[in-house]
Write a protein that holds these residues in place. Structure first.
Motif, PDB file in Angstrom:
ATOM      1  N   LEU A   3      -5.079  25.763 -27.501  1.00  0.00           N
ATOM      2  CA  LEU A   3      -3.751  25.317 -27.136  1.00  0.00           C
ATOM      3  C   LEU A   3      -3.565  23.993 -26.397  1.00  0.00           C
ATOM      4  O   LEU A   3      -2.514  23.827 -25.841  1.00  0.00           O
ATOM      5  CB  LEU A   3      -3.299  26.461 -26.168  1.00  0.00           C
ATOM      6  CG  LEU A   3      -3.171  28.085 -26.720  1.00  0.00           C
ATOM      7  CD1 LEU A   3      -2.355  28.754 -25.746  1.00  0.00           C
ATOM      8  CD2 LEU A   3      -2.199  28.068 -27.882  1.00  0.00           C
ATOM      9  N   VAL A  58      -0.434  22.248 -27.826  1.00  0.00           N
ATOM     10  CA  VAL A  58       0.727  22.708 -27.221  1.00  0.00           C
ATOM     11  C   VAL A  58       0.982  21.845 -25.705  1.00  0.00           C
ATOM     12  O   VAL A  58       1.868  21.152 -25.667  1.00  0.00           O
ATOM     13  CB  VAL A  58       0.725  24.230 -26.782  1.00  0.00           C
ATOM     14  CG1 VAL A  58       1.969  24.747 -26.069  1.00  0.00           C
ATOM     15  CG2 VAL A  58       0.581  24.873 -28.088  1.00  0.00           C
ATOM     16  N   ALA A  85       2.315  29.874 -24.810  1.00  0.00           N
ATOM     17  CA  ALA A  85       2.755  28.432 -25.270  1.00  0.00           C
ATOM     18  C   ALA A  85       4.087  28.263 -24.629  1.00  0.00           C
ATOM     19  O   ALA A  85       4.262  27.111 -24.140  1.00  0.00           O
ATOM     20  CB  ALA A  85       2.659  28.552 -26.904  1.00  0.00           C
TER      21      ALA A  85
END
Length: 628
Positions: free
Chosen positions: A61, A64, A208
């Motif tokens: 992630l 993100v 996210a």
């Protein structure tokens, strides 16, 4: 009167000079606002989402986080541009562009976002105190209310002192994580792979969106548009262009530092937990314990210190943003300490209830939820911001270009789309998991969601359909009227408040300057003993008799000098008693001595002068005590 007082945070507008400076010195003069904004990008809420993401998905992630930072850079630069060019913060611009009813709900949503943000600071501070001093979380949460005092102190010291404190907190956080990185020794190749975008569903989508809400924080857009106005600039095209350029440098440096801190937290979680088989570390306390277990005592101590520093600094910027939003959207101006206390109390309640009913282990989930709430509110700040900075009539040559506009709308569309997807999935999950609660979901939750959706659509459509139909800018104290002729006012009956201090002589002198020997003078003293408060005129204790005798001495002295004087004794509350006498005696002017208290004494003893001013409809002359 200074026009700055008509603006949110008006007392610090144009308080930092940038004139007569060149090169490096000029750039340093502009540095500061973005650092205050950047602390919101590394508060305890970010820690929760970064730790949850790193432990559950490793480095996957990071993209993100990186994308969120790019969006934040874009939107914060637009926020700064709005403040510099139009001299309005985002809330004030919204006030001019949307009807009062819409502004009220925009304020409510923004206030919910600030409470959610403050909730993160409370939990982070409480956890940090527990980790360092083993203080129970319920005590730590309660103690966070005292930071109102620190906030008040720093605000009174000026903008540069406030910025200096914040930057020192950022330095502590950054240094702590730099050392942490050396301790955990992450895999650089795996980190690089994490920058490749991937699909988001289920838990990864939830986390996210939490990362986006924790990074692109809505209240920071309001804050930045106001803070850039603390710099004095020349209101020419060249001066404005220079201010935009230097504020862009400030934003890029500060937000990239914030990204590095956030990336460090996520990498720390991925390296320390995901790689060691701990996949569900959503609790900051668990992260602390695991760090101690894996790396010894130094890493967790640094972790706790950084947590406290980030929570304290974010609390201050949240307070500033709350003041801007309240004054801008609904024209309500209250004392900063009161606004801070109100927000803190509203945030403490859910934290305390969570600890009582669900236990301390539920605080981590509450932290992540608070960041999701922030993300859900983003559209209501981002969409108006893009409209305002795109308006060529209002922004002139400084309206954003087509390329920037496309990027900004793409960012807004991405944020809103993810939020819609999350809300839809969450409602479907609730219907499946809680069939007995169907009636509440269909009659309460879904109508609220539809109402918020309609509001968001209206916020998007109105500036397009009613282009350049802004209402006149709101002026809190009205428009100055034309002055044609000024005649002297003669006061016939003047009141003077007496407290038997060194200030009395000055008050009497100022009073006779207003009325001369033609006016009648009423000397007022209020007895504040417990007996006076309960029994009023019936009381005849020694203090009341002594005060009456002393007041009569003043009356006799004035009569000997040729002035017409009389005495009036009030009982109990000073402000109420003074106002009552003024109204009963038909007094047309009042002279009052200021007690000279500073901020904290005012909180303890109260402010009689201000109270009286709001209780009478006649001029009030305030005489400050002479310094020796």
């Amino acid at each position: 009167m200074n026009n700055n007082q008509n603006q949110s945070l008006g007392n610090v507008h144009s308080s930092v000079t940038t004139e007569n400076k060149t090169g490096w010195r000029k750039m340093m003069a502009f540095l500061g606002p973005a650092y205050l904004v950047s602390v919101g990008y590394m508060d305890p809420g970010n820690w929760a989402t970064d730790i949850a993401g790193g432990s559950a998905f490793g480095y996957k992630l990071i993209w993100v986080l990186f994308a969120s930072n790019l969006i934040a850079l874009l939107l914060q630069s637009l926020s700064a541009r709005l403040g510099i060019v139009r001299g309005l913060d985002l809330a004030q611009a919204s006030k001019n562009a949307y009807p009062r009813f819409v502004n009220f709900w925009l304020y409510i949503l923004a206030q919910i976002a600030i409470i959610a943000c403050d909730l993160a600071e409370i939990i982070g501070m409480a956890i940090g105190l527990k980790l360092l001093f083993n203080l129970p979380l319920i005590w730590g949460v309660s103690l966070t209310i005292t930071d109102t005092v620190l906030m008040l102190y720093l605000m009174n010291k000026g903008m540069r002192k406030l910025e200096g404190f914040i930057i020192s907190m950022i330095f502590i956080v950054g240094l702590s994580f730099l050392i942490e990185m050396f301790i955990v020794q992450p895999n650089v190749v795996e980190i690089a792979k994490g920058f490749a975008p991937g699909n988001l569903t289920g838990e990864s989508l939830y986390i996210a969106i939490g990362i986006i809400g924790a990074t692109v924080m809505p209240h920071n857009l309001y804050l930045h548009s106001s803070l850039v106005q603390t710099r004095q600039i020349t209101r020419t095209d060249e001066g404005i262009r220079s201010a935009i350029k230097f504020n862009l440098f400030d934003t890029v440096i500060a937000l990239n530092l914030a990204f590095l801190v956030n990336a460090a937290i996520l990498i720390l979680a991925a390296t320390a937990f995901f790689k060691n088989g701990y996949f569900q570390v959503a609790e900051i306390q668990d992260a602390y314990k695991l760090l101690e277990h894996i790396f010894g005592r130094i890493a967790p101590a640094l972790f706790a210190i950084a947590l406290i520093a980030s929570g304290q600094s974010s609390t201050i910027t949240g307070t500033l943003a709350g003041q801007i939003i309240m004054e801008g959207h609904i024209n309500l101006r209250i004392e900063p300490w009161m606004r801070r206390l109100l927000t803190r109390l509203l945030a403490i309640v859910p934290a305390v209830l969570t600890i009582i009913y669900f236990g301390e282990t539920a605080l981590g989930n509450l932290l992540v939820l608070s960041q999701v709430v922030l993300s859900l509110q983003l559209g209501f700040a981002v969409i108006p911001l893009i409209h305002f900075t795109s308006d060529k009539k209002r922004m002139g040559n400084f309206a954003i270009s087509l390329k920037v506009k496309i990027l900004a709308w793409a960012s807004a569309l991405g944020i809103v789309s993810l939020n819609v997807k999350l809300v839809y999935e969450q409602i479907i999950d609730w219907i499946k998991e809680y069939p007995a609660a169907d009636i509440w979901i269909y009659t309460l939750v879904i109508p609220i969601v539809i109402g918020i959706g309609i509001l968001l659509l209206y916020v998007f459509i109105r500036p397009t359909m009613f282009k350049h139909k802004d209402r006149p800018a709101y002026v809190p104290h009205g428009i100055a009227s034309a002055i044609t002729e000024l005649n002297a006012i003669t006061y016939r009956h003047i009141a003077i408040t007496i407290d038997f201090s060194k200030n009395d002589n000055d008050c009497l002198r100022h009073a006779i300057m207003q009325g001369g020997k033609q006016a009648n003078y009423t000397l007022i003293h209020v007895v504040e003993t417990a007996g006076a408060r309960y029994y009023g005129k019936q009381v005849m204790d020694s203090e009341t008799q002594s005060d009456a005798d002393n007041l009569n001495k003043y009356v006799v002295a004035m009569e000997n000098l040729g002035y017409k004087a009389s005495a009036q004794i009030g009982y109990g509350s000073p402000a109420g008693s003074i106002a009552k006498i003024v109204n009963e005696e038909n007094i047309d002017f009042i002279v009052m001595g200021s007690h000279g208290h500073k901020t904290f004494k005012d909180l303890i003893f109260g402010t009689t002068v201000n109270s009286v001013r709001h209780m009478v409809n006649i001029p009030v002359l305030i005489v400050k005590p002479q310094r020796a």
